[in-house]
Design a protein around this motif. Sequence first.
Motif, PDB file in Angstrom:
ATOM      1  N   ARG A   1      28.343  -8.443  -5.282  1.00 46.75           N
ATOM      2  CA  ARG A   1      29.246  -9.456  -5.844  1.00 46.75           C
ATOM      3  C   ARG A   1      30.698  -9.010  -5.731  1.00 46.75           C
ATOM      4  O   ARG A   1      31.578  -9.793  -5.347  1.00 46.75           O
ATOM      5  CB  ARG A   1      28.916  -9.706  -7.323  1.00 46.75           C
ATOM      6  N   HIS A   2      30.949  -7.761  -6.071  1.00 39.81           N
ATOM      7  CA  HIS A   2      32.321  -7.241  -6.023  1.00 39.81           C
ATOM      8  C   HIS A   2      32.874  -7.286  -4.603  1.00 39.81           C
ATOM      9  O   HIS A   2      33.991  -7.771  -4.370  1.00 39.81           O
ATOM     10  CB  HIS A   2      32.347  -5.806  -6.550  1.00 39.81           C
ATOM     11  N   ALA A   3      32.089  -6.807  -3.640  1.00 43.87           N
ATOM     12  CA  ALA A   3      32.564  -6.759  -2.257  1.00 43.87           C
ATOM     13  C   ALA A   3      32.807  -8.158  -1.709  1.00 43.87           C
ATOM     14  O   ALA A   3      33.817  -8.425  -1.040  1.00 43.87           O
ATOM     15  CB  ALA A   3      31.550  -6.012  -1.389  1.00 43.87           C
ATOM     16  N   ALA A   4      31.869  -9.075  -1.989  1.00 47.21           N
ATOM     17  CA  ALA A   4      31.961 -10.417  -1.420  1.00 47.21           C
ATOM     18  C   ALA A   4      33.061 -11.236  -2.077  1.00 47.21           C
ATOM     19  O   ALA A   4      33.660 -12.109  -1.431  1.00 47.21           O
ATOM     20  CB  ALA A   4      30.628 -11.130  -1.557  1.00 47.21           C
ATOM     21  N   ARG A   5      33.336 -10.980  -3.340  1.00 48.98           N
ATOM     22  CA  ARG A   5      34.367 -11.753  -4.024  1.00 48.98           C
ATOM     23  C   ARG A   5      35.761 -11.179  -3.802  1.00 48.98           C
ATOM     24  O   ARG A   5      36.717 -11.915  -3.584  1.00 48.98           O
ATOM     25  CB  ARG A   5      34.068 -11.806  -5.525  1.00 48.98           C
ATOM     26  N   ASP A   6      35.892  -9.866  -3.869  1.00 49.34           N
ATOM     27  CA  ASP A   6      37.216  -9.248  -3.807  1.00 49.34           C
ATOM     28  C   ASP A   6      37.703  -9.009  -2.383  1.00 49.34           C
ATOM     29  O   ASP A   6      38.909  -8.958  -2.142  1.00 49.34           O
ATOM     30  CB  ASP A   6      37.212  -7.923  -4.560  1.00 49.34           C
ATOM     31  N   TYR A   7      36.770  -8.857  -1.429  1.00 47.75           N
ATOM     32  CA  TYR A   7      37.146  -8.592  -0.047  1.00 47.75           C
ATOM     33  C   TYR A   7      36.630  -9.667   0.914  1.00 47.75           C
ATOM     34  O   TYR A   7      37.307  -9.996   1.885  1.00 47.75           O
ATOM     35  CB  TYR A   7      36.599  -7.239   0.421  1.00 47.75           C
ATOM     36  N   GLY A   8      35.412 -10.150   0.679  1.00 48.65           N
ATOM     37  CA  GLY A   8      34.761 -11.029   1.645  1.00 48.65           C
ATOM     38  C   GLY A   8      34.202 -10.260   2.827  1.00 48.65           C
ATOM     39  O   GLY A   8      33.626 -10.851   3.743  1.00 48.65           O
ATOM     40  N   PHE A   9      34.356  -8.936   2.805  1.00 50.03           N
ATOM     41  CA  PHE A   9      33.930  -8.038   3.880  1.00 50.03           C
ATOM     42  C   PHE A   9      33.351  -6.769   3.262  1.00 50.03           C
ATOM     43  O   PHE A   9      33.805  -6.320   2.202  1.00 50.03           O
ATOM     44  CB  PHE A   9      35.116  -7.625   4.750  1.00 50.03           C
ATOM     45  N   PHE A  10      32.393  -6.163   3.950  1.00 50.63           N
ATOM     46  CA  PHE A  10      31.909  -4.842   3.559  1.00 50.63           C
ATOM     47  C   PHE A  10      31.132  -4.223   4.718  1.00 50.63           C
ATOM     48  O   PHE A  10      30.689  -4.936   5.636  1.00 50.63           O
ATOM     49  CB  PHE A  10      31.027  -4.905   2.302  1.00 50.63           C
ATOM     50  N   TYR A  11      30.998  -2.904   4.695  1.00 53.88           N
ATOM     51  CA  TYR A  11      30.122  -2.201   5.632  1.00 53.88           C
ATOM     52  C   TYR A  11      28.708  -2.200   5.065  1.00 53.88           C
ATOM     53  O   TYR A  11      28.513  -2.108   3.848  1.00 53.88           O
ATOM     54  CB  TYR A  11      30.572  -0.751   5.815  1.00 53.88           C
ATOM     55  N   LEU A  12      27.723  -2.268   5.957  1.00 47.36           N
ATOM     56  CA  LEU A  12      26.332  -2.252   5.526  1.00 47.36           C
ATOM     57  C   LEU A  12      25.580  -1.141   6.250  1.00 47.36           C
ATOM     58  O   LEU A  12      25.562  -1.079   7.482  1.00 47.36           O
ATOM     59  CB  LEU A  12      25.664  -3.595   5.826  1.00 47.36           C
TER      60      LEU A  12
ATOM     61  N   GLN B   1      34.022 -15.239  -1.121  1.00 50.15           N
ATOM     62  CA  GLN B   1      35.253 -15.477  -0.382  1.00 50.15           C
ATOM     63  C   GLN B   1      35.094 -15.297   1.128  1.00 50.15           C
ATOM     64  O   GLN B   1      34.687 -14.223   1.594  1.00 50.15           O
ATOM     65  CB  GLN B   1      36.349 -14.522  -0.869  1.00 50.15           C
ATOM     66  N   ALA B   2      35.369 -16.358   1.865  1.00 52.86           N
ATOM     67  CA  ALA B   2      35.526 -16.231   3.317  1.00 52.86           C
ATOM     68  C   ALA B   2      36.953 -15.782   3.580  1.00 52.86           C
ATOM     69  O   ALA B   2      37.904 -16.409   3.098  1.00 52.86           O
ATOM     70  CB  ALA B   2      35.239 -17.566   4.005  1.00 52.86           C
ATOM     71  N   THR B   3      37.114 -14.706   4.317  1.00 51.42           N
ATOM     72  CA  THR B   3      38.408 -14.032   4.437  1.00 51.42           C
ATOM     73  C   THR B   3      38.933 -14.093   5.862  1.00 51.42           C
ATOM     74  O   THR B   3      38.188 -13.932   6.832  1.00 51.42           O
ATOM     75  CB  THR B   3      38.259 -12.552   4.015  1.00 51.42           C
ATOM     76  N   LEU B   4      40.241 -14.318   5.981  1.00 52.77           N
ATOM     77  CA  LEU B   4      40.880 -14.248   7.290  1.00 52.77           C
ATOM     78  C   LEU B   4      40.697 -12.868   7.900  1.00 52.77           C
ATOM     79  O   LEU B   4      40.810 -11.844   7.207  1.00 52.77           O
ATOM     80  CB  LEU B   4      42.374 -14.534   7.166  1.00 52.77           C
ATOM     81  N   HIS B   5      40.456 -12.840   9.205  1.00 52.21           N
ATOM     82  CA  HIS B   5      40.369 -11.573   9.918  1.00 52.21           C
ATOM     83  C   HIS B   5      40.784 -11.793  11.365  1.00 52.21           C
ATOM     84  O   HIS B   5      40.882 -12.931  11.830  1.00 52.21           O
ATOM     85  CB  HIS B   5      38.958 -10.981   9.832  1.00 52.21           C
TER      86      HIS B   5
END
Length: 335
Positions: A24-35, A242-246
């Motif tokens: 939740r934190h990664a998807a809301r605050d960044y919209g991106f994360f490593y897996l 959040q969908a984030t610009l990249h």
Amino acid sequence: MSLPVLDLSLFYSENRDEFLRDLRHAARDYGFFYLRGHGISEGYQQDMLTLARQFFALSQAEKMAVGMVNSPHFRGYTRQGGELTAGRADQREQFDTMNEGRAALDTEPAWRRLQGPNQWPESLPALKAGLLFWQDSLSAICERLMQAFALALGQPEDIFAALYRGEPFQHLKMIRYPGIGQAGQGVGAHKDAGLLTLVMQDKQSGLQVATSQGWLDAPPLPGTFVVNIGELLELASGGYLQATLHRVVSPPVGIERLSYAFFMGPRLDAAVPLLQLPAELSKQLAAVSVDPANPLFSHVGENVLKGRARSHLDVAARHYPDFCLSAGIKTTERV
């Protein structure tokens, strides 16, 4: 500052609640994360990069023989500068595949024509089996993540299943960025339109994520995928995710960059639901951000076709002139 790193194996452990909190934190605050912990070996990842090198080493004539402009289904090779992001040419060459199947008999509405066969180069027979299996492997990871997102949002684990079970819209890009320096637009700033995207990078950096503090580099981490939220998942969550610009900046002169981007979308005949979130999450809702020049449709097929047509004007002009006219997309035939 760096993107968070999540371990998918924790989803199947006694630490599931901790994983869902971090998701939740990664998807809301960044919209991106490593897996990591996704079950795909680093050796398999390197084999797929080798396959990409073999394809891009083919002659230009061999690659153009499977040019995307030949396909009404938007499958095949696109030369450098052949795809647009925000109206500007991206400096990359790429090979696109999707679900392998027969062309739809019913061609109305127009988005049904997205269904069909891929194109495959005769001189590299290993490519077909390799990419189709790779698509299915990445799709399985995305399905597990969609289950995790459902639980993280306080929903039943299978709340999203109707969107993708049976025939999710798989879209894979095998990409080569030539070394032309940062003055070049590898890929312009944009948000992905589907549910989830998985990106596998080689050793060369270039991916950048927009944050409140500016562009954040997402350098390669061995064995991981970079995951980002698509606009349809943001839409379904009411803006909580959040969908984030990249973007991707071109590598230095003389150095190439290889990557794979896998876009997990819903079935083309699906309509995106709006979830009712628990009260504690609803208090944190943000407005869904929509580009007024590129509005989202809740119906998936129409949304996908609009996005493909805007990015590949030559394919759109040749195969979808009536749709482009009705959608206000100005095309110019290019060869």
